[in-house]
Design an enzyme around this catalytic site. Structure first.
Site, mmCIF file in Angstrom:
data_model
loop_
_atom_site.group_PDB
_atom_site.id
_atom_site.type_symbol
_atom_site.label_atom_id
_atom_site.label_comp_id
_atom_site.label_asym_id
_atom_site.label_seq_id
_atom_site.Cartn_x
_atom_site.Cartn_y
_atom_site.Cartn_z
ATOM 1 N N LYS A 1 -1.824 86.962 5.286
ATOM 2 C CA LYS A 1 -1.164 85.729 4.859
ATOM 3 C C LYS A 1 -1.931 84.549 5.403
ATOM 4 C CE LYS A 1 2.714 84.494 2.723
ATOM 5 N NZ LYS A 1 3.529 85.331 1.820
HETATM 6 N N1 GLU Z 1 3.020 84.922 -1.663
HETATM 7 C C1 GLU Z 1 3.580 86.028 -2.376
HETATM 8 C C2 GLU Z 1 4.320 86.946 -1.434
HETATM 9 O O1 GLU Z 1 4.796 86.536 -0.403
HETATM 10 C C3 GLU Z 1 2.560 86.730 -3.258
HETATM 11 C C4 GLU Z 1 1.447 87.414 -2.565
HETATM 12 C C5 GLU Z 1 0.377 87.968 -3.508
HETATM 13 O O2 GLU Z 1 0.561 87.918 -4.717
HETATM 14 O O3 GLU Z 1 -0.620 88.444 -2.983
HETATM 15 O O4 GLU Z 1 4.551 88.084 -1.715
#
Ligand code: GLU
Length: 476
Positions: free
Chosen positions: A107
């Site tokens: 993240k």
């Molecule tokens: N930000 C989204 C999540 O928390 C999507 C992550 C992604 O598509 O890699 O799952």
């Protein structure tokens, strides 16, 4: 917002992890290896803006590399910090494992309020952030693939993809370095709606099981169920829209930054969304009651509560007051570990974040595969499928019964039957299948083990087991 006894977000995730792992029989030390974040990079960079150099702080955390690339969004918000990205990266690991998206968890975040900047300024900042990450392989189709999260969307992903491609001009798979891109820049149909769509599919699957509904004291279908949504951003909006338009649920409440709207007969989601876009909030919306202390509406009587914004909104200070018998966590970490315990003891059923909001990363996975295969889904099969269906229709219509009557198939049936699936239909079908199978894997554990009394623990057990198996297979 939360009382002093509340642990941090990352601690909260760890507490829930520990609760689950205590029920498992993992080899010594593996538990800690899975729990800890492998690395967190902090980057500080300057961008020349409005006659001065402004310094920004960003993070990219890699939780687990049991599978690569690692995957997870990039968040733009003032509150971004290391603890938060690490908690979110850990949730990505468990989420990907649960829905069988072949990624580790990661993240990123940038401490910025995107509303304070013009578009061209945001582009400069995003490109510079992407440069800092890409040169450290924190953006790379084979190693680390970001995506949108709070405060970011297709536009930012397009800038990131372009920046990576400028830096890696001979990488034929360059477009796969990030997902959530616009369609014309290598994106996939249905990615924007994906997380909200996944929430809808998750609820539909939950409502297929009498036993599960009974645990929440609910019965019947989604039709007429009273739903309160916290946060009408991309996720909350799509979930509310699909649940009301396609399943007949009543969106009785919407909670936003400046207050909340309540209407017993159900709100017009589209009208509320347009009002927010035009006026920057819900205040002044004509067809509903405005509650100034918006968070109070979390405590309102309803059938389903959908927190779809920030972490920690259901915490020690309000958990006791929550009346919804069913909570589906469309956001990441909206219920703190302390609140989780209070709600569990009350018998509230929580469909956990790592499952409930996995629609986004699932469709990201499809986008990444599309980019690597360099072809749109359905391009080869669609017309061939239509031609084969046409053969059946022609043959049926040529048949006559013993009385000499010929068959005439109904027009609307023919239209539906003849049409080959396009990319959007395939994406939705893949997402639906993923959400169903992942739910079934959780409920199996939930119902088969006496020591597992909630879906979150079940979700952790399924996903930690998958992560542990990959570590073992790697010889770790
Ligand atoms: N930000 C989204 C999540 O928390 C999507 C992550 C992604 O598509 O890699 O799952």
């Amino acid at each position: 917002m939360s009382s002093p006894k509340e642990p941090s977000f990352r601690e909260s995730v760890d507490i829930m992890f520990n609760r689950a792992v205590a029920l498992m029989d993992l080899p010594p030390g593996l538990e800690e290896k899975v729990r800890v974040c492998n690395a967190t990079y902090t980057v500080r960079f300057g961008v020349r803006l409005r006659g001065e150099i402004r310094t920004f702080t960003g993070y990219r955390s890699v939780h687990s590399e049991h599978m690569e690339p690692v995957k997870g969004g990039i968040r733009y918000a003032l509150g971004v910090n290391q603890d938060e990205v690490e908690a979110l990266a850990a949730l990505m690991t468990y989420k990907c494992a649960l829905v069988e998206a072949p990624f580790g968890g990661s993240k990123g975040g940038l401490c910025i309020d995107p509303r304070e900047y013009e578009e061209h300024e945001l582009e400069l900042i995003t490109r510079r952030f992407a440069y800092e990450l890409a040169k450290r392989d924190m953006i790379n189709p084979a190693q680390n693939v970001p995506a949108p999260d709070m405060g970011t969307g297709e536009r930012e992903m397009a800038w990131i993809a372009d920046q990576y491609q400028r830096m890696n001009t001979t990488d034929i798979n360059g477009r796969a370095c990030v997902t959530g891109k616009p369609l014309n820049a290598g994106g996939i149909s249905g990615r924007v709606e994906a997380t909200g769509r996944g929430v809808q599919y998750a609820l539909r699957e939950f409502f297929r099981y009498e036993e599960d509904k009974a645990k929440a004291g609910l019965s019947g279908t989604l039709e007429g169920k009273r739903v309160i949504v916290q946060g009408l951003g991309n996720v909350g909006y799509h979930a509310a829209k699909f649940l009301s338009e396609e399943d007949g649920a009543l969106i009785t409440g919407v909670i936003e930054r400046d207050g909340a709207l309540f209407r017993e007969e159900g709100l017009d989601v589209e009208a509320v969304r347009n009002w927010i876009i035009k006026h920057g909030g819900v205040s002044g919306y004509p067809d509903a009651n405005l509650i100034e202390d918006g968070a109070k509406l979390l405590e309102q009587d309803c059938d389903i509560l959908i927190p779809a914004a920030l972490e920690g909104v259901i915490n020690l200070s309000n958990a006791k007051e929550i009346k919804a018998p069913l909570i589906i966590e469309a956001a990441n970490g909206p219920v703190t570990s302390g609140a989780d315990e209070i709600l569990r003891n009350k018998g509230t059923v929580i469909i956990p974040d790592m499952y409930a909001n996995a629609g986004g990363v699932t469709v990201s996975y499809f986008e990444w595969v599309k980019n690597l295969s360099h072809i749109r889904f359905g391009r080869m099969q669609r017309r061939q499928e239509e031609a084969r269906h046409q053969l059946v229709v022609d043959q049926l219509e040529a048949l006559s019964d013993s009385m000499g009557n010929t068959w005439n198939l109904e027009g609307s049936f023919k239209d539906k039957y003849l049409r080959g699936a396009d990319e959007l239909e395939l994406v939705r079908s893949g997402l639906d299948d993923t959400m169903r199978i992942a739910y079934q894997s959780m409920r199996e554990v939930w119902h088969s083990r006496d020591d597992v009394t909630d879906l979150r623990t079940a979700a952790y057990l399924v996903s930690i087991d998958k992560v542990a198996r990959s570590y073992r297979a790697k010889g770790l």
